[in-house]
Enzyme design. Structure first.
Site, short mmCIF file in Angstrom:
data_model
loop_
_atom_site.label_atom_id
_atom_site.label_comp_id
_atom_site.label_asym_id
_atom_site.label_seq_id
_atom_site.Cartn_x
_atom_site.Cartn_y
_atom_site.Cartn_z
N THR A 198 0.68 -1.23 0.23
CA THR A 198 -0.14 -0.13 -0.08
C THR A 198 0.82 1.40 -0.05
OG1 THR A 198 -0.43 -0.07 2.57
CG2 THR A 198 -2.31 -1.18 0.94
N MET A 265 -2.25 5.37 -0.53
CA MET A 265 -3.69 5.18 -0.40
C MET A 265 -3.66 3.16 -0.32
SD MET A 265 -5.03 7.54 -2.12
CE MET A 265 -6.12 7.02 -3.10
N HIS A 266 -3.19 3.40 1.85
CA HIS A 266 -4.07 1.93 2.00
C HIS A 266 -5.09 1.25 1.37
CE1 HIS A 266 -0.54 3.42 4.10
NE2 HIS A 266 -1.04 4.23 4.56
N ASP A 267 -6.54 2.42 2.63
CA ASP A 267 -7.67 1.89 2.15
C ASP A 267 -7.95 1.30 1.12
OD1 ASP A 267 -7.31 1.59 5.31
OD2 ASP A 267 -8.43 2.76 5.97
N ALA A 270 -7.26 -1.44 -0.21
CA ALA A 270 -7.98 -2.56 0.30
C ALA A 270 -9.72 -3.10 -0.66
CB ALA A 270 -7.59 -2.54 1.68
#
Ligand code: BDR
Ligand code: CA
Length: 341
Positions: A198, A265-267, A270
């Site tokens: 991420t 943009m980790h989330d 996901a």
């Protein structure tokens, strides 16, 4: 393609906000409910943020349920320095008029999974407290859900909260261990999106400019590292304005912590994986969580080679195409913003 029915648990959070917008954007996602965990900010603030984003986007009501307000064992830590005083950076969303559900988050996960056995995908982009509570109350949850997708951990990669520890796991390591242990029986193993992937997905001011353009928002703005802290977007489009003000804070946080004027943009990544796991390269591993380490508590340890003699309990994301994801993000959220106006 049929919509993916989703239970989403978040600690909204700037990137959680962007993940929600990604999901709200199109018919590929059916949001069954959004549940709230304490993490980036306290759980009640998370709930307010979720309701406010839904209303800003004129989205039909979705149940928003409050969950755990504290981790299972340790004291709650929050990170307003990363996400702003209310978790949404410099954005100021109108106060929501809709209310928080009367059901507890864990109850929502259990009851909805029982109502539609084998159908729902669970997405968690915050600490795993609510999912751990739910699977403790309903040990059959791994069979009742289609699969879970988690943002958390760091694999062969430094942490962002302690040298070896990622935030979502660091907030509630006991919850994370419960989830990895209990979901070992799942037919579809949990998909885990860790920092090593991420952090390669970096939103830049140029992506935001393209997003505004896709939304038909004017003027098309370009955020700069030397803008003043008091500068705010003048975008004509309400979604673009709030996203820009939220992300400006996140860009500054990354800049101030030496990562450049970008936003990880980790989330949202996901969320994209939850809608379509084929965008990620997966590798099976046995994942466990260090609870006792004096320096490494909360570290996710992956056994890739069966050295522990235990079956894999996770599919760890090891690669992805950041540019393709960012293009999809701009297309989806741009179209949503254009519709809202
Ligand atoms: C995770 O921590 C939170 O601050 C973000 O929202 C993301 O879920 C990244 O480590
Ligand atoms: Ca989050």
């Amino acid at each position: 393609m049929a919509a993916v029915p989703l239970l989403v648990d978040v600690d909204t959070g700037i990137d959680d906000s962007l993940a929600l917008l990604y999901l709200l954007a199109g018919p590929e996602a059916e949001l069954v409910a959004i549940t709230c965990t304490a993490g980036n900010v306290p759980a009640r603030q998370v709930a307010t943020n979720n309701l406010a984003w839904l209303e800003l986007c004129s989205h039909p009501p979705v149940e928003v349920a409050l969950g755990a307000e504290v981790p299972i064992v340790q004291a709650l830590m929050t990170t307003e320095e990363t996400h702003g005083p209310q978790g949404i950076g410099y954005a100021e969303l109108p106060a929501p008029t809709r209310s928080i559900s009367e059901r507890h988050a864990a109850q929502v996960w259990i009851e909805e999974a029982r109502r539609r056995p084998g159908e729902l995908t669970g997405l968690v982009t915050g600490p795993l407290t609510n999912l751990a509570l739910a699977v403790t109350l309903e040990p059959d949850l791994p069979h009742l859900l289609r699969r879970v997708v988690l943002m958390g951990g760091a694999f062969n990669h430094p942490g962002n909260t302690a040298p070896t520890t990622e935030w979502n796991i660091a907030v509630d390591p006991e919850a994370a261990k419960i989830v990895f242990d209990r979901f070992a029986v799942a037919v579809n193993r949990p998909i885990v999106c860790g920092l090593d992937v991420t952090e390669r997905i970096a939103l830049t001011p140029e992506h935001l400019r393209r997003l505004a353009e896709a939304a038909g928002s004017t003027p098309v703005e370009l955020l700069r590292p030397d803008d003043g802290d008091d500068d705010r977007s003048r975008a004509s489009n309400v979604v673009i304005k709030q996203v820009s003000d939220a992300v400006r804070f996140y860009l500054q946080f990354h800049r101030d912590s030496g990562r450049g004027f970008i936003a990880h943009m980790h989330d949202p990544f996901a969320a994209a994986v939850a809608l379509d796991p084929t965008i990620a390269v997966l590798r099976p591993a046995t994942v466990d969580v260090e609870l006792a380490g004096t320096l490494t508590r909360g570290q996710t340890v992956a056994d890739w080679d069966g050295l522990w003699g235990r079956q894999p309990n996770a599919e760890v994301v090891v690669d992805a195409d950041p540019a393709a994801f960012l293009d999809a993000f701009i297309e989806r959220v741009g179209a949503l913003a254009r519709r809202v106006g």
